[in-house]
Design an enzyme around this catalytic site. Structure first.
Site, PDB file in Angstrom:
ATOM      1  N   ARG A 189     -50.628  30.307  35.457  1.00 35.95           N
ATOM      2  CA  ARG A 189     -50.786  28.834  35.416  1.00 35.95           C
ATOM      3  C   ARG A 189     -52.028  28.539  34.600  1.00 35.95           C
ATOM      4  O   ARG A 189     -53.114  29.041  34.906  1.00 35.95           O
ATOM      5  CB  ARG A 189     -50.950  28.248  36.818  1.00 35.95           C
ATOM      6  CG  ARG A 189     -51.481  26.800  36.763  1.00 35.95           C
ATOM      7  CD  ARG A 189     -51.498  26.085  38.075  1.00 35.95           C
ATOM      8  NE  ARG A 189     -50.151  25.730  38.482  1.00 35.95           N
ATOM      9  CZ  ARG A 189     -49.875  24.829  39.433  1.00 35.95           C
ATOM     10  NH1 ARG A 189     -50.854  24.208  40.062  1.00 35.95           N
ATOM     11  NH2 ARG A 189     -48.630  24.557  39.750  1.00 35.95           N
ATOM     12  N   HIS A 240     -43.347  22.842  33.303  1.00 31.95           N
ATOM     13  CA  HIS A 240     -43.460  23.333  34.684  1.00 31.95           C
ATOM     14  C   HIS A 240     -42.061  23.801  35.129  1.00 31.95           C
ATOM     15  O   HIS A 240     -41.423  23.191  35.986  1.00 31.95           O
ATOM     16  CB  HIS A 240     -43.983  22.210  35.583  1.00 31.95           C
ATOM     17  CG  HIS A 240     -44.511  22.680  36.908  1.00 31.95           C
ATOM     18  ND1 HIS A 240     -44.577  24.010  37.258  1.00 31.95           N
ATOM     19  CD2 HIS A 240     -45.000  21.979  37.982  1.00 31.95           C
ATOM     20  CE1 HIS A 240     -45.086  24.107  38.480  1.00 31.95           C
ATOM     21  NE2 HIS A 240     -45.353  22.892  38.936  1.00 31.95           N
ATOM     22  N   GLN A 281     -40.886  24.531  38.877  1.00 27.57           N
ATOM     23  CA  GLN A 281     -40.760  23.296  39.672  1.00 27.57           C
ATOM     24  C   GLN A 281     -39.341  22.732  39.586  1.00 27.57           C
ATOM     25  O   GLN A 281     -38.785  22.223  40.563  1.00 27.57           O
ATOM     26  CB  GLN A 281     -41.774  22.255  39.144  1.00 27.57           C
ATOM     27  CG  GLN A 281     -41.719  20.924  39.871  1.00 27.57           C
ATOM     28  CD  GLN A 281     -42.275  20.990  41.280  1.00 27.57           C
ATOM     29  OE1 GLN A 281     -43.345  21.522  41.496  1.00 27.57           O
ATOM     30  NE2 GLN A 281     -41.536  20.461  42.233  1.00 27.57           N
ATOM     31  N   ASP A 293     -44.657  11.608  39.719  1.00 33.83           N
ATOM     32  CA  ASP A 293     -45.708  12.639  39.607  1.00 33.83           C
ATOM     33  C   ASP A 293     -47.020  11.879  39.438  1.00 33.83           C
ATOM     34  O   ASP A 293     -47.026  10.648  39.234  1.00 33.83           O
ATOM     35  CB  ASP A 293     -45.407  13.542  38.395  1.00 33.83           C
ATOM     36  CG  ASP A 293     -46.371  14.732  38.268  1.00 33.83           C
ATOM     37  OD1 ASP A 293     -47.148  14.995  39.216  1.00 33.83           O
ATOM     38  OD2 ASP A 293     -46.354  15.396  37.207  1.00 33.83           O
ATOM     39  N   CYS A 325     -43.201  16.264  42.824  1.00 33.18           N
ATOM     40  CA  CYS A 325     -43.565  17.690  42.803  1.00 33.18           C
ATOM     41  C   CYS A 325     -44.724  17.985  43.748  1.00 33.18           C
ATOM     42  O   CYS A 325     -44.887  19.123  44.181  1.00 33.18           O
ATOM     43  CB  CYS A 325     -43.899  18.123  41.376  1.00 33.18           C
ATOM     44  SG  CYS A 325     -45.116  17.093  40.564  1.00 33.18           S
ATOM     45  N   ARG A 335     -39.711  25.435  46.574  1.00 33.55           N
ATOM     46  CA  ARG A 335     -40.472  26.188  45.565  1.00 33.55           C
ATOM     47  C   ARG A 335     -40.395  27.677  45.868  1.00 33.55           C
ATOM     48  O   ARG A 335     -40.263  28.509  44.981  1.00 33.55           O
ATOM     49  CB  ARG A 335     -41.949  25.749  45.531  1.00 33.55           C
ATOM     50  CG  ARG A 335     -42.220  24.300  45.133  1.00 33.55           C
ATOM     51  CD  ARG A 335     -41.758  23.977  43.741  1.00 33.55           C
ATOM     52  NE  ARG A 335     -42.276  24.894  42.732  1.00 33.55           N
ATOM     53  CZ  ARG A 335     -43.540  24.917  42.281  1.00 33.55           C
ATOM     54  NH1 ARG A 335     -44.413  24.050  42.702  1.00 33.55           N
ATOM     55  NH2 ARG A 335     -43.921  25.791  41.360  1.00 33.55           N
TER      56      ARG A 335
HETATM   57  N1   CP Z   1     -46.017  21.170  42.555  1.00 28.42           N
HETATM   58  C1   CP Z   1     -46.969  22.087  42.323  1.00 28.42           C
HETATM   59  O1   CP Z   1     -46.961  22.800  41.321  1.00 28.42           O
HETATM   60  O2   CP Z   1     -47.921  22.151  43.280  1.00 28.42           O
HETATM   61  P1   CP Z   1     -49.262  23.000  43.205  1.00 28.42           P
HETATM   62  O3   CP Z   1     -50.120  22.388  42.131  1.00 28.42           O
HETATM   63  O4   CP Z   1     -49.861  22.877  44.569  1.00 28.42           O
HETATM   64  O5   CP Z   1     -48.931  24.414  42.858  1.00 28.42           O
HETATM   65  N1  NVA Z   2     -48.289  16.854  36.143  1.00 24.96           N
HETATM   66  C1  NVA Z   2     -49.038  17.499  37.195  1.00 24.96           C
HETATM   67  C2  NVA Z   2     -48.166  18.384  38.007  1.00 24.96           C
HETATM   68  C3  NVA Z   2     -48.845  19.056  39.165  1.00 24.96           C
HETATM   69  C4  NVA Z   2     -47.947  19.958  39.947  1.00 24.96           C
HETATM   70  C5  NVA Z   2     -50.196  18.278  36.597  1.00 24.96           C
HETATM   71  O1  NVA Z   2     -49.995  18.947  35.593  1.00 24.96           O
HETATM   72  O2  NVA Z   2     -51.306  18.177  37.136  1.00 24.96           O
END
Ligand code: CP
Ligand code: NVA
Length: 331
Positions: free
Chosen positions: A108, A135, A138, A232, A273, A318
């Site tokens: 990530r 993502h 997700q 989101d 999400c 997830r």
């Molecule tokens: N939805 C999601 O990716 O959550 P986190 O940022 O907690 O991993």
């Molecule tokens: N769009 C958000 C998603 C988090 C799971 C981000 O990138 O912070």
């Protein structure tokens, strides 16, 4: 020939066919059923995976950790400050080192090029746990949650992504909808529409699968008769603090409220999400309330807490879906 994803990386959904995505969703359901029934599934015993996080996480990290352990694997977590990657060691060198020790790598981070580079150089499957552009894991959880609510029949359903339709989750949703025959609506001010090239690419994929991609600035029009209303955060990880004021000003009309849910179909569900700003019970939520005088952001608290909200099923999914991705690519 059946689907075989063994040895593949999972860095963006554009690289996967409809059949491959459907296979991963079926596998996810199988893993969920096994977990619910208490049936052990340590199919990857003896393998080890490493999770690299340049950004914070709750769901993605825990899904990879628990999923990996359920599959019988050893799991190493490296947090944003505790590896050499990016500071003293290039992504390329890191990939070559980790590929010698681990059977799979989750990443990530910020730049999509970094996860692409890891995938190119590691020699083992690399899974994208979120970048600024995509993502993908997700999406599998989101679609599994939709399947569970619509009797595993999603063709022709309409998903509306509200507010920042240019972000990583929105872009990924547009792709998965197009691939699976669902209509995608990005409902946002023009400043927050996804880039035109991706819209064009997804529209072409959608046309092949009998569905559409549409953008609108009007919530009543966008959400009319929709099956899924998706939200989101308005400001994603890695974006500068300075964008908050402008985002709040531009995106407030796109908050998912009971009125917005009222435009959708009677059986419509709400997805997010997570994490979500639906009250002021977080440091950032409280700070923004103080600064901008708003107590909710992308979703109203009553919608978030309503029966139509399936966000915690989605969060649980997830784990089942990430398990499917790891199993399919490592088996
Ligand atoms: N939805 C999601 O990716 O959550 P986190 O940022 O907690 O991993
Ligand atoms: N769009 C958000 C998603 C988090 C799971 C981000 O990138 O912070």
């Amino acid at each position: 020939m059946g689907v075989n994803l063994s040895g593949r990386s999972f860095v963006r959904l554009l690289d996967f066919t409809t059949e491959e995505i459907e296979y991963l969703l079926k596998l996810s359901k199988n893993f969920k059923d096994m977990k619910r029934a208490g049936v052990p599934h340590r199919y990857l015993e003896g393998k080890n995976i490493v999770l690299l996080f340049q950004k914070t996480s709750t769901r993605t990290r825990c899904a990879f950790e628990v999923g990996g352990m359920d599959l019988g694997m050893g799991v190493t977590y490296l947090d944003p400050g505790s590896s050499q990657m990016g500071k003293k060691e290039s992504i390329e060198d890191t990939a070559r080192v980790l590929g010698r020790m681990y059977d799979g790598i989750e990443f990530r981070g910020f730049a999509q090029e970094d996860v692409d580079e890891l995938a190119a150089k590691a020699g083992v499957p690399v899974w994208n746990g979120l970048t600024d552009l995509w993502h993908p894991t997700q999406m599998l959880a989101d679609v599994l949650t939709m399947q569970e609510n619509f009797n595993y029949d999603l063709k022709g359903r309409t998903v509306v992504f509200m507010a920042d339709a240019a972000n990583n989750v929105a872009r990924s949703m547009m792709v998965v909808c197009a691939k699976l025959g669902m209509n995608f609506v990005g409902c946002a001010p023009k400043t927050n529409w996804p880039d035109a090239a991706l819209v064009e690419e997804c529209s072409a994929i959608a046309a092949e699968n009998g569905c559409t991609v549409r953008l609108t600035e009007d919530p009543a029009d966008g959400c009319a008769g929709a099956d899924v209303i998706y939200a989101d955060v308005w400001v994603s990880m890695g974006e500068p603090d300075e964008v908050w004021a402008e985002r709040i000003a531009n995106l407030e009309p796109y908050r998912v409220t009971e009125q917005v849910m009222g435009y959708a179909s009677d059986e419509a569900i709400f997805l997010h999400c997570l994490p979500a700003f639906h009250d002021t019970n977080t440091t950032v939520g409280a700070e923004k309330a103080e600064q901008f005088g708003i107590t909710e952001m992308e979703v109203a608290d009553d919608v978030f807490e309503s029966k139509r909200s399936k966000v915690f099923d989605e969060a649980e999914n997830r784990m089942h879906t990430i398990k499917a991705v790891m199993y399919a690519t490592l088996k």
